[in-house]
Design a protein around this motif. Structure first.
Motif, PDB file in Angstrom:
ATOM      1  N   LYS A  52       0.988  -1.206  -0.074  1.00 17.80           N
ATOM      2  CA  LYS A  52      -0.149  -0.111  -0.202  1.00 17.80           C
ATOM      3  C   LYS A  52       0.722   1.192   0.067  1.00 17.80           C
ATOM      4  O   LYS A  52       1.721   1.412   0.782  1.00 17.80           O
ATOM      5  CB  LYS A  52      -0.884   0.169   1.035  1.00 17.80           C
ATOM      6  CG  LYS A  52      -1.885   1.260   1.045  1.00 17.80           C
ATOM      7  CD  LYS A  52      -2.661   1.195   2.530  1.00 17.80           C
ATOM      8  CE  LYS A  52      -3.849   2.325   2.573  1.00 17.80           C
ATOM      9  NZ  LYS A  52      -3.476   3.526   2.779  1.00 17.80           N
ATOM     10  N   GLY A  53       0.499   2.214  -0.675  1.00 20.82           N
ATOM     11  CA  GLY A  53       1.172   3.595  -0.737  1.00 20.82           C
ATOM     12  C   GLY A  53       2.486   3.690  -1.818  1.00 20.82           C
ATOM     13  O   GLY A  53       3.042   4.535  -2.006  1.00 20.82           O
ATOM     14  N   VAL A  54       2.878   2.270  -2.202  1.00 22.07           N
ATOM     15  CA  VAL A  54       4.024   2.292  -3.145  1.00 22.07           C
ATOM     16  C   VAL A  54       3.688   2.803  -4.422  1.00 22.07           C
ATOM     17  O   VAL A  54       2.497   2.405  -5.280  1.00 22.07           O
ATOM     18  CB  VAL A  54       4.613   0.782  -3.336  1.00 22.07           C
ATOM     19  CG1 VAL A  54       5.612   0.654  -4.400  1.00 22.07           C
ATOM     20  CG2 VAL A  54       5.148   0.216  -2.175  1.00 22.07           C
ATOM     21  N   LEU A  55       4.391   3.821  -5.051  1.00 28.10           N
ATOM     22  CA  LEU A  55       4.154   4.233  -6.280  1.00 28.10           C
ATOM     23  C   LEU A  55       4.395   3.481  -7.612  1.00 28.10           C
ATOM     24  O   LEU A  55       5.656   2.764  -7.671  1.00 28.10           O
ATOM     25  CB  LEU A  55       5.090   5.744  -6.693  1.00 28.10           C
ATOM     26  CG  LEU A  55       4.770   6.576  -7.714  1.00 28.10           C
ATOM     27  CD1 LEU A  55       3.423   7.054  -7.658  1.00 28.10           C
ATOM     28  CD2 LEU A  55       5.744   7.661  -7.669  1.00 28.10           C
ATOM     29  N   THR A  56       3.619   3.195  -8.493  1.00 32.40           N
ATOM     30  CA  THR A  56       3.752   2.350  -9.528  1.00 32.40           C
ATOM     31  C   THR A  56       4.236   3.380 -10.729  1.00 32.40           C
ATOM     32  O   THR A  56       4.092   4.357 -10.691  1.00 32.40           O
ATOM     33  CB  THR A  56       2.426   1.487  -9.883  1.00 32.40           C
ATOM     34  OG1 THR A  56       1.388   2.342 -10.222  1.00 32.40           O
ATOM     35  CG2 THR A  56       1.949   0.661  -8.567  1.00 32.40           C
ATOM     36  N   LYS A  57       4.540   2.447 -11.880  1.00 28.34           N
ATOM     37  CA  LYS A  57       4.883   3.103 -13.038  1.00 28.34           C
ATOM     38  C   LYS A  57       3.799   3.630 -13.740  1.00 28.34           C
ATOM     39  O   LYS A  57       3.980   4.918 -14.030  1.00 28.34           O
ATOM     40  CB  LYS A  57       5.635   2.127 -13.979  1.00 28.34           C
ATOM     41  CG  LYS A  57       6.910   1.784 -13.787  1.00 28.34           C
ATOM     42  CD  LYS A  57       7.791   0.994 -14.753  1.00 28.34           C
ATOM     43  CE  LYS A  57       7.265  -0.769 -14.451  1.00 28.34           C
ATOM     44  NZ  LYS A  57       7.934  -1.345 -15.466  1.00 28.34           N
ATOM     45  N   LEU A  61       3.189   8.041 -14.304  1.00 24.33           N
ATOM     46  CA  LEU A  61       2.826   8.395 -15.612  1.00 24.33           C
ATOM     47  C   LEU A  61       1.546   9.120 -15.743  1.00 24.33           C
ATOM     48  O   LEU A  61       1.380  10.239 -16.163  1.00 24.33           O
ATOM     49  CB  LEU A  61       2.736   7.009 -16.700  1.00 24.33           C
ATOM     50  CG  LEU A  61       2.396   7.624 -18.147  1.00 24.33           C
ATOM     51  CD1 LEU A  61       3.765   8.366 -18.869  1.00 24.33           C
ATOM     52  CD2 LEU A  61       2.090   6.674 -18.798  1.00 24.33           C
ATOM     53  N   VAL A  62       0.550   8.692 -14.930  1.00 28.05           N
ATOM     54  CA  VAL A  62      -0.591   9.482 -15.038  1.00 28.05           C
ATOM     55  C   VAL A  62      -0.772  10.716 -14.195  1.00 28.05           C
ATOM     56  O   VAL A  62      -1.223  11.703 -14.844  1.00 28.05           O
ATOM     57  CB  VAL A  62      -1.903   8.646 -14.213  1.00 28.05           C
ATOM     58  CG1 VAL A  62      -3.078   9.245 -14.050  1.00 28.05           C
ATOM     59  CG2 VAL A  62      -2.151   7.228 -15.301  1.00 28.05           C
ATOM     60  N   ARG A  63       0.132  10.579 -13.130  1.00 22.83           N
ATOM     61  CA  ARG A  63       0.215  11.859 -12.523  1.00 22.83           C
ATOM     62  C   ARG A  63       0.853  12.956 -13.168  1.00 22.83           C
ATOM     63  O   ARG A  63       0.661  14.391 -13.277  1.00 22.83           O
ATOM     64  CB  ARG A  63       0.718  11.613 -11.100  1.00 22.83           C
ATOM     65  CG  ARG A  63      -0.010  11.145 -10.003  1.00 22.83           C
ATOM     66  CD  ARG A  63       0.728  11.049  -8.820  1.00 22.83           C
ATOM     67  NE  ARG A  63      -0.279  10.090  -7.780  1.00 22.83           N
ATOM     68  CZ  ARG A  63       0.249   9.549  -6.930  1.00 22.83           C
ATOM     69  NH1 ARG A  63       1.513   9.572  -6.578  1.00 22.83           N
ATOM     70  NH2 ARG A  63      -0.681   8.876  -5.871  1.00 22.83           N
TER      71      ARG A  63
END
Length: 127
Positions: A52-57, A61-63
């Motif tokens: 939980k809370g780990v930033l995925t690729k 990209l979306v952000r």
């Protein structure tokens, strides 16, 4: 005669700062601090909740795309202006402003740090 060993051993065992895996296991003795049958610790698989809370690729990209398309919110632009001045007073003012808008000190620090990185990237790109 002491049942549980020296005073240092007892304080080490009762220290809440230690990782449970570092503590001595059961002794096989019926009474005492580490009483109980000696068994081998099972190695459990990692729980999905640990991720939980780990930033995925994908999320990253979306952000980035949303930031490019939508730009900054008005309060973020004001914080950026304060950061651009660059004095210690305005950096503190930026934190106070971010804290007021976002609700907590931690969120305010994170936002100020994020916008400082953006400003530094803009400076590098321009130079």
């Amino acid at each position: 005669s002491s049942l549980s060993g020296s005073r240092e051993e007892v304080s080490e065992m009762s220290n809440p700062g230690l990782n449970p895996s570092e503590l001595p296991g059961a002794t096989g003795i019926r009474v005492g601090f580490h009483k109980g049958f000696i068994v081998e610790k099972r190695k459990l698989a990692a729980k999905p909740s640990n991720k939980k809370g780990v930033l995925t690729k994908r999320t990253k990209l979306v952000r980035e795309v949303v930031r490019e398309v939508a730009g900054f919110a008005p309060y973020e632009r004001r914080i950026l202006e304060l950061i651009k001045v660059g004095s210690s007073v305005t950096l503190k003012r930026a934190l106070k402003f971010a804290k007021k808008r976002l609700g907590t000190h931690k969120r305010g620090k994170k936002k100020r740090e994020e916008l400082t990185d953006v400003w530094n990237a803009m400076k590098r790109k321009g130079a």
